[in-house]
Design a protein around this motif. Structure first.
Motif, mmCIF file in Angstrom:
data_model
loop_
_atom_site.group_PDB
_atom_site.id
_atom_site.type_symbol
_atom_site.label_atom_id
_atom_site.label_comp_id
_atom_site.label_asym_id
_atom_site.label_seq_id
_atom_site.Cartn_x
_atom_site.Cartn_y
_atom_site.Cartn_z
ATOM 1 N N GLY A 152 74.128 39.613 -21.445
ATOM 2 C CA GLY A 152 73.461 40.672 -22.189
ATOM 3 C C GLY A 152 71.954 40.577 -22.260
ATOM 4 O O GLY A 152 71.320 39.771 -21.570
ATOM 5 N N ARG A 153 71.403 41.418 -23.134
ATOM 6 C CA ARG A 153 69.964 41.480 -23.392
ATOM 7 C C ARG A 153 69.745 41.509 -24.895
ATOM 8 O O ARG A 153 70.459 42.192 -25.621
ATOM 9 C CB ARG A 153 69.347 42.732 -22.759
ATOM 10 C CG ARG A 153 69.349 42.672 -21.249
ATOM 11 C CD ARG A 153 68.776 43.922 -20.585
ATOM 12 N NE ARG A 153 67.420 44.192 -21.028
ATOM 13 C CZ ARG A 153 67.043 45.331 -21.639
ATOM 14 N NH1 ARG A 153 67.895 46.286 -21.886
ATOM 15 N NH2 ARG A 153 65.790 45.506 -21.992
ATOM 16 N N LEU A 154 68.712 40.793 -25.318
ATOM 17 C CA LEU A 154 68.421 40.619 -26.734
ATOM 18 C C LEU A 154 66.925 40.799 -26.960
ATOM 19 O O LEU A 154 66.113 40.250 -26.211
ATOM 20 C CB LEU A 154 68.832 39.199 -27.134
ATOM 21 C CG LEU A 154 68.662 38.772 -28.571
ATOM 22 C CD1 LEU A 154 69.792 39.368 -29.402
ATOM 23 C CD2 LEU A 154 68.735 37.255 -28.661
ATOM 24 N N TYR A 213 64.949 38.978 -24.023
ATOM 25 C CA TYR A 213 65.597 37.887 -23.295
ATOM 26 C C TYR A 213 66.870 38.450 -22.679
ATOM 27 O O TYR A 213 67.514 39.306 -23.272
ATOM 28 C CB TYR A 213 65.931 36.735 -24.243
ATOM 29 C CG TYR A 213 64.696 36.162 -24.892
ATOM 30 C CD1 TYR A 213 64.030 35.091 -24.312
ATOM 31 C CD2 TYR A 213 64.186 36.709 -26.057
ATOM 32 C CE1 TYR A 213 62.886 34.571 -24.896
ATOM 33 C CE2 TYR A 213 63.039 36.193 -26.647
ATOM 34 C CZ TYR A 213 62.403 35.127 -26.062
ATOM 35 O OH TYR A 213 61.266 34.625 -26.641
ATOM 36 N N GLU A 214 67.250 37.932 -21.509
ATOM 37 C CA GLU A 214 68.444 38.445 -20.841
ATOM 38 C C GLU A 214 69.238 37.327 -20.206
ATOM 39 O O GLU A 214 68.761 36.188 -20.065
ATOM 40 C CB GLU A 214 68.069 39.502 -19.812
ATOM 41 C CG GLU A 214 67.135 39.038 -18.742
ATOM 42 C CD GLU A 214 66.655 40.192 -17.877
ATOM 43 O OE1 GLU A 214 66.608 39.987 -16.652
ATOM 44 O OE2 GLU A 214 66.338 41.271 -18.405
ATOM 45 N N ALA A 215 70.480 37.677 -19.828
ATOM 46 C CA ALA A 215 71.402 36.707 -19.232
ATOM 47 C C ALA A 215 70.715 35.950 -18.104
ATOM 48 O O ALA A 215 69.978 36.525 -17.305
ATOM 49 C CB ALA A 215 72.643 37.424 -18.707
ATOM 50 N N GLY A 216 70.960 34.643 -18.083
ATOM 51 C CA GLY A 216 70.398 33.786 -17.048
ATOM 52 C C GLY A 216 69.102 33.111 -17.447
ATOM 53 O O GLY A 216 68.589 32.290 -16.701
ATOM 54 N N ALA A 264 63.888 37.326 -35.517
ATOM 55 C CA ALA A 264 65.127 37.999 -35.911
ATOM 56 C C ALA A 264 65.658 38.751 -34.695
ATOM 57 O O ALA A 264 64.944 39.556 -34.106
ATOM 58 C CB ALA A 264 64.898 38.959 -37.069
ATOM 59 N N PRO A 265 66.916 38.489 -34.291
ATOM 60 C CA PRO A 265 67.458 39.118 -33.084
ATOM 61 C C PRO A 265 68.011 40.524 -33.313
ATOM 62 O O PRO A 265 68.552 40.839 -34.373
ATOM 63 C CB PRO A 265 68.582 38.169 -32.672
ATOM 64 C CG PRO A 265 68.986 37.469 -33.918
ATOM 65 C CD PRO A 265 67.787 37.435 -34.808
ATOM 66 N N VAL A 266 67.865 41.330 -32.253
ATOM 67 C CA VAL A 266 68.437 42.668 -32.181
ATOM 68 C C VAL A 266 69.098 42.769 -30.802
ATOM 69 O O VAL A 266 68.427 42.621 -29.785
ATOM 70 C CB VAL A 266 67.360 43.762 -32.332
ATOM 71 C CG1 VAL A 266 67.991 45.142 -32.213
ATOM 72 C CG2 VAL A 266 66.602 43.604 -33.641
ATOM 73 N N ALA A 267 70.412 42.996 -30.764
ATOM 74 C CA ALA A 267 71.144 43.034 -29.495
ATOM 75 C C ALA A 267 70.954 44.387 -28.805
ATOM 76 O O ALA A 267 71.355 45.410 -29.328
ATOM 77 C CB ALA A 267 72.625 42.760 -29.723
ATOM 78 N N LEU A 268 70.348 44.362 -27.632
ATOM 79 C CA LEU A 268 70.167 45.576 -26.834
ATOM 80 C C LEU A 268 71.422 45.895 -26.036
ATOM 81 O O LEU A 268 71.642 47.039 -25.644
ATOM 82 C CB LEU A 268 68.971 45.414 -25.898
ATOM 83 C CG LEU A 268 67.634 45.132 -26.589
ATOM 84 C CD1 LEU A 268 66.556 44.847 -25.562
ATOM 85 C CD2 LEU A 268 67.248 46.273 -27.508
ATOM 86 N N GLU A 269 72.210 44.871 -25.758
ATOM 87 C CA GLU A 269 73.516 44.965 -25.087
ATOM 88 C C GLU A 269 74.417 43.946 -25.762
ATOM 89 O O GLU A 269 73.935 43.115 -26.537
ATOM 90 C CB GLU A 269 73.390 44.590 -23.600
ATOM 91 C CG GLU A 269 72.473 45.467 -22.790
ATOM 92 C CD GLU A 269 72.277 44.954 -21.358
ATOM 93 O OE1 GLU A 269 72.873 43.907 -20.997
ATOM 94 O OE2 GLU A 269 71.531 45.597 -20.614
ATOM 95 N N ASP A 270 75.710 43.964 -25.456
ATOM 96 C CA ASP A 270 76.577 42.892 -25.920
ATOM 97 C C ASP A 270 75.996 41.583 -25.412
ATOM 98 O O ASP A 270 75.689 41.458 -24.218
ATOM 99 C CB ASP A 270 77.999 43.053 -25.383
ATOM 100 C CG ASP A 270 78.746 44.226 -26.012
ATOM 101 O OD1 ASP A 270 78.255 44.795 -27.009
ATOM 102 O OD2 ASP A 270 79.826 44.565 -25.497
ATOM 103 N N CYS A 271 75.808 40.614 -26.308
ATOM 104 C CA CYS A 271 75.132 39.354 -25.968
ATOM 105 C C CYS A 271 76.007 38.156 -26.283
ATOM 106 O O CYS A 271 76.784 38.176 -27.241
ATOM 107 C CB CYS A 271 73.865 39.178 -26.801
ATOM 108 S SG CYS A 271 72.608 40.379 -26.506
#
Length: 120
Positions: free
Chosen positions: A65-67, A78-81, A91-98
Motif C-alpha cells: 500500500g501507500r501511506l 511512503y509505499e510498499a517496498g 500521524a498516519p493516513v492510509a491512501l491505500e490498504d496498508c
C-alpha cells in the motif's frame, strides 16, 4: 534471538479494519505488525498526545500500500517496498490498504497504544 510472525503476535488494537499487533522482542524494543484500510486516518486517535501527534519513533518496512505521514512540518508519502524511519511527531493516513512492520521503543509504543485504545 527471537523471531516473530504477525500470527504469533498479540492484537493490541483492532477495529474498523485497523489492526495493530505488538510484542516486546528484547531489551526495550518491540515489533509492531500494522494493517490500515484505505482511508484510515489516525490523526484523531493521537489527539491529546504531544503536538497531537505520535511521540514514538518507528523504524520499519512498508509491505503493502501507500501511506501519508502527517507531521507538523508537512506530509510525506511512503509505499510498499520502502524502508522508513518516522521520528517523533507524526500521524498516519492510509491512501491505500496498508501493511507494514515496525520496530519501536517498547515503553513509548505501549504508551501510544494505550492512548489510542482509550479513544475507541
Amino acid at each position: 534471538m527471537t523471531a516473530m510472525t504477525r500470527q504469533d503476535t498479540p492484537v493490541a488494537i483492532e477495529g474498523d479494519g485497523v489492526e495493530v499487533r505488538t510484542h516486546e522482542i528484547g531489551g526495550d524494543l518491540s515489533v509492531g505488525f500494522v494493517r490500515l484500510p484505505q482511508g484510515a486516518d489516525l490523526r484523531p486517535a493521537v489527539k491529546g498526545l504531544p503536538d497531537d501527534l505520535c511521540p514514538c519513533p518507528h523504524w520499519g518496512y512498508m509491505l503493502k500500500g501507500r501511506l501519508k505521514m502527517a507531521t507538523k512540518d508537512g506530509e510525506e508519502v511512503y509505499e510498499a517496498g520502502q524502508a522508513f524511519y518516522w521520528p517523533t511527531g507524526h500521524a498516519p493516513v492510509a491512501l491505500e490498504d496498508c501493511e507494514y512492520v515496525d520496530f519501536s521503543p517498547t515503553d513509548a509504543f505501549l504508551s501510544v497504544i494505550k492512548h489510542i485504545a482509550a479513544q475507541g
